[in-house]
Design a protein around this motif. Structure first.
Motif, PDB file in Angstrom:
ATOM      1  N   SER A 270     -54.280 -22.673 -38.994  1.00 51.75           N
ATOM      2  CA  SER A 270     -53.370 -22.303 -37.616  1.00 51.75           C
ATOM      3  C   SER A 270     -54.298 -21.706 -36.656  1.00 51.75           C
ATOM      4  N   VAL A 271     -54.361 -21.986 -35.439  1.00 52.10           N
ATOM      5  CA  VAL A 271     -55.235 -21.591 -34.369  1.00 52.10           C
ATOM      6  C   VAL A 271     -54.246 -20.686 -33.620  1.00 52.10           C
ATOM      7  N   THR A 272     -54.565 -19.579 -33.019  1.00 49.14           N
ATOM      8  CA  THR A 272     -53.706 -18.510 -32.406  1.00 49.14           C
ATOM      9  C   THR A 272     -54.405 -17.828 -31.450  1.00 49.14           C
ATOM     10  N   LEU A 273     -54.068 -17.695 -30.179  1.00 47.89           N
ATOM     11  CA  LEU A 273     -54.588 -17.242 -29.132  1.00 47.89           C
ATOM     12  C   LEU A 273     -54.035 -15.859 -28.874  1.00 47.89           C
ATOM     13  N   VAL A 274     -54.778 -14.647 -28.678  1.00 45.42           N
ATOM     14  CA  VAL A 274     -54.317 -13.396 -28.634  1.00 45.42           C
ATOM     15  C   VAL A 274     -54.871 -12.930 -27.411  1.00 45.42           C
ATOM     16  N   ALA A 325     -51.527 -11.033 -35.794  1.00 42.81           N
ATOM     17  CA  ALA A 325     -51.898 -12.433 -35.859  1.00 42.81           C
ATOM     18  C   ALA A 325     -52.621 -12.932 -37.290  1.00 42.81           C
ATOM     19  N   LEU A 326     -53.229 -11.867 -37.612  1.00 42.37           N
ATOM     20  CA  LEU A 326     -53.883 -12.159 -38.977  1.00 42.37           C
ATOM     21  C   LEU A 326     -52.857 -11.976 -40.220  1.00 42.37           C
ATOM     22  N   MET A 327     -51.706 -11.177 -39.990  1.00 40.63           N
ATOM     23  CA  MET A 327     -51.084 -10.489 -41.205  1.00 40.63           C
ATOM     24  C   MET A 327     -49.647 -11.126 -41.077  1.00 40.63           C
ATOM     25  N   THR A 328     -49.065 -11.613 -39.791  1.00 43.56           N
ATOM     26  CA  THR A 328     -47.723 -11.785 -39.781  1.00 43.56           C
ATOM     27  C   THR A 328     -47.355 -13.387 -40.609  1.00 43.56           C
ATOM     28  N   PRO A 329     -46.142 -13.116 -41.294  1.00 40.37           N
ATOM     29  CA  PRO A 329     -45.900 -14.378 -42.211  1.00 40.37           C
ATOM     30  C   PRO A 329     -45.117 -15.515 -41.233  1.00 40.37           C
ATOM     31  N   LYS A 348     -46.132 -10.050 -30.369  1.00 38.70           N
ATOM     32  CA  LYS A 348     -45.051 -10.928 -30.513  1.00 38.70           C
ATOM     33  C   LYS A 348     -45.546 -12.391 -29.851  1.00 38.70           C
ATOM     34  N   ILE A 349     -44.773 -13.228 -30.182  1.00 39.72           N
ATOM     35  CA  ILE A 349     -45.393 -14.712 -29.710  1.00 39.72           C
ATOM     36  C   ILE A 349     -44.576 -14.825 -28.261  1.00 39.72           C
ATOM     37  N   ILE A 350     -45.295 -15.282 -27.419  1.00 40.91           N
ATOM     38  CA  ILE A 350     -44.877 -15.573 -25.854  1.00 40.91           C
ATOM     39  C   ILE A 350     -45.231 -16.882 -25.605  1.00 40.91           C
ATOM     40  N   LYS A 351     -44.694 -17.415 -24.425  1.00 40.63           N
ATOM     41  CA  LYS A 351     -44.946 -18.598 -23.913  1.00 40.63           C
ATOM     42  C   LYS A 351     -46.106 -18.796 -22.748  1.00 40.63           C
ATOM     43  N   PHE A 352     -46.855 -19.930 -22.941  1.00 44.75           N
ATOM     44  CA  PHE A 352     -47.953 -20.045 -21.934  1.00 44.75           C
ATOM     45  C   PHE A 352     -47.357 -20.088 -20.650  1.00 44.75           C
ATOM     46  N   ALA A 353     -48.179 -19.690 -19.483  1.00 45.77           N
ATOM     47  CA  ALA A 353     -47.674 -19.568 -18.234  1.00 45.77           C
ATOM     48  C   ALA A 353     -48.108 -20.488 -17.461  1.00 45.77           C
ATOM     49  N   ARG A 354     -49.464 -21.075 -17.405  1.00 42.14           N
ATOM     50  CA  ARG A 354     -49.958 -22.089 -16.654  1.00 42.14           C
ATOM     51  C   ARG A 354     -49.694 -23.694 -17.095  1.00 42.14           C
ATOM     52  N   LYS A 355     -49.570 -24.385 -16.033  1.00 42.83           N
ATOM     53  CA  LYS A 355     -49.065 -26.057 -16.443  1.00 42.83           C
ATOM     54  C   LYS A 355     -49.951 -26.503 -17.368  1.00 42.83           C
ATOM     55  N   GLU A 356     -51.498 -26.196 -17.244  1.00 43.85           N
ATOM     56  CA  GLU A 356     -52.349 -27.069 -17.866  1.00 43.85           C
ATOM     57  C   GLU A 356     -52.228 -26.801 -19.511  1.00 43.85           C
ATOM     58  N   PHE A 357     -51.492 -26.069 -19.956  1.00 37.40           N
ATOM     59  CA  PHE A 357     -51.406 -25.684 -21.335  1.00 37.40           C
ATOM     60  C   PHE A 357     -50.073 -26.881 -21.955  1.00 37.40           C
TER      61      PHE A 357
END
Length: 408
Positions: A270-274, A325-329, A348-357
């Protein structure tokens, strides 16, 4: 006794409270300030798992702020850490030894890899992959970054700082170097067993919302240097977009691979942005002081610091979202419904704001063009290094050649 005092106040009134009038005037400000600080300090990670036996590559750990806080916590939980640093000098050696002592964990190592130098990145990854069987790896945590002073246009025009290879320093450190590291490490990601929960965690910044995407020239080699802020924000935005494409490529490659006839989902990687938030970090100090020691001492430390203490996070608090992000199940394969990159802020997991995503084609094209330009740039730098080496050897030979006119 507290009960006697409370009884007296209830029976005789608040005038029996010492300094009651002063307390009454100050209390609203104290309460308001405490509420603001409670809000600005950010969330706390509540998950914890043992990391004994797990191996992580980490960048940006020596900041004495967020990075150091994160690796100290990981080391205390038993993780084996390979920390990438610009230089392995006496200070770095002492820092590693101090981290080992504090965490009571001797499995902490540092290797030289300056992310602003693409040649060093390739040398490190080549050495990492040149191992059979493949080396164990449980994740990559990227916390490194460079933020140049923004400058005051009318007083101090923007000065372009370059990496050793000539790229704009922020674009090289924040985007090209990190992209190159993760792109070259893909075989290591794919080689991990299917039951291994493998996490790639990339820190970004809310300033990415101000960035631009240069699809045709992703390394910004031909772009005019207008401001340090523009290059910083754009480097963070482009890296984030490329990480979405990296997730798709790694997942697709693992799905197409059949180990012993067993099909894999690819969701174990999994790839996660923080987004850690605004912290009292070395980068913030550098920007607000404009790189000046005088401004750092008087403007930052005396005038601004009380406000920053109230409105911004400490490095320890900023690191909480990375530990989450490292430990959450939530990111374990069994709990994932898709392979979309998750964006985490304040634990907490949130949504991306910009349309490029949401533009998959843009992300794929940016990823491919970045691969292309880095390869071309590396070839150009290799030719330059060979020319310099040949010139150096020629000069060395001419200096050692005996003088024919000297007396015998």
């Amino acid at each position: 006794m507290p009960l006697d005092f409370i009884g007296t106040v209830l029976a005789e009134g608040t005038h029996r409270i010492p300094y009651y009038e002063q307390i009454k005037r100050i209390a609203p400000y104290v309460i308001a300030g405490s509420a603001v600080k409670y809000w600005s300090r950010g969330a706390t990670n509540t998950w914890e798992r043992k990391l004994h036996g797990k191996v992580y590559l980490v960048t940006g750990a020596t900041t004495q702020a967020m990075g150091t806080s994160v690796v100290l916590e990981m080391a205390k939980l038993g993780a084996q850490l390979i920390i990438l640093g610009r230089e392995i000098d006496e200070w770095a050696t002492d820092w590693v030894n101090d981290l080992r002592d504090k965490s009571e964990n001797n499995l902490i190592y540092m290797e030289q890899c300056d992310l602003s130098d693409l040649w060093q990145v390739r040398k490190f990854v080549t050495g990492w992959l040149d191992n059979s069987p493949p080396r164990r790896l449980d994740g990559v945590i990227v916390m490194s970054g460079d933020m140049e002073p923004w400058g005051i246009p009318r007083i101090s025009p923007p000065i372009r700082r370059s990496s050793v290879e000539g790229l704009e320093l922020q674009m090289a450190t924040n985007f090209a170097g990190v992209f190159h590291l993760l792109d070259l490490l893909q075989p290591s990601f794919k080689a991990q067993p299917p039951d291994r929960d493998f996490r790639i965690i990339i820190t970004t910044c809310w300033l990415q919302s101000l960035g631009q995407v240069n699809v045709q020239d992703p390394l910004w080699q031909n772009a005019p240097y207008e401001s340090a802020l523009k290059h910083f924000a754009s480097s963070k935005l482009q890296l984030a977009l490329c990480m979405l494409e990296l997730q798709r490529r790694v997942t697709k490659a693992i799905k197409e691979e059949k180990a012993g006839g067993v099909e894999r989902t690819g969701f174990n990687v999994s790839v996660t942005l923080v987004q850690p938030g605004t912290m009292r970090s070395p980068s913030l100090r550098r920007v607000l002081s404009n790189g000046s020691v005088t401004l750092l001492l008087f403007f930052y430390c005396i005038i601004l610091y009380p406000w920053l203490l109230l409105l911004t996070k400490s490095g320890h608090r900023g690191g909480q979202s990375i530990l989450y992000a490292l430990m959450t199940p939530e990111l374990e394969e069994v709990n994932l419904e898709n392979n979309d990159v998750k964006y985490i802020s304040d634990c907490k997991i949130i949504k991306f704001a910009r349309k490029e995503f949401t533009d998959v084609n843009l992300q794929a094209q940016l990823f491919a063009n970045t691969q292309r330009d880095i390869l071309e740039f590396e070839k150009k730098m290799a030719i330059k290094r060979n020319q310099m080496k040949s010139k150096s050897n020629s000069n060395s030979k001419s200096n050692t050649k005996p003088d024919s006119n000297a007396k015998k």
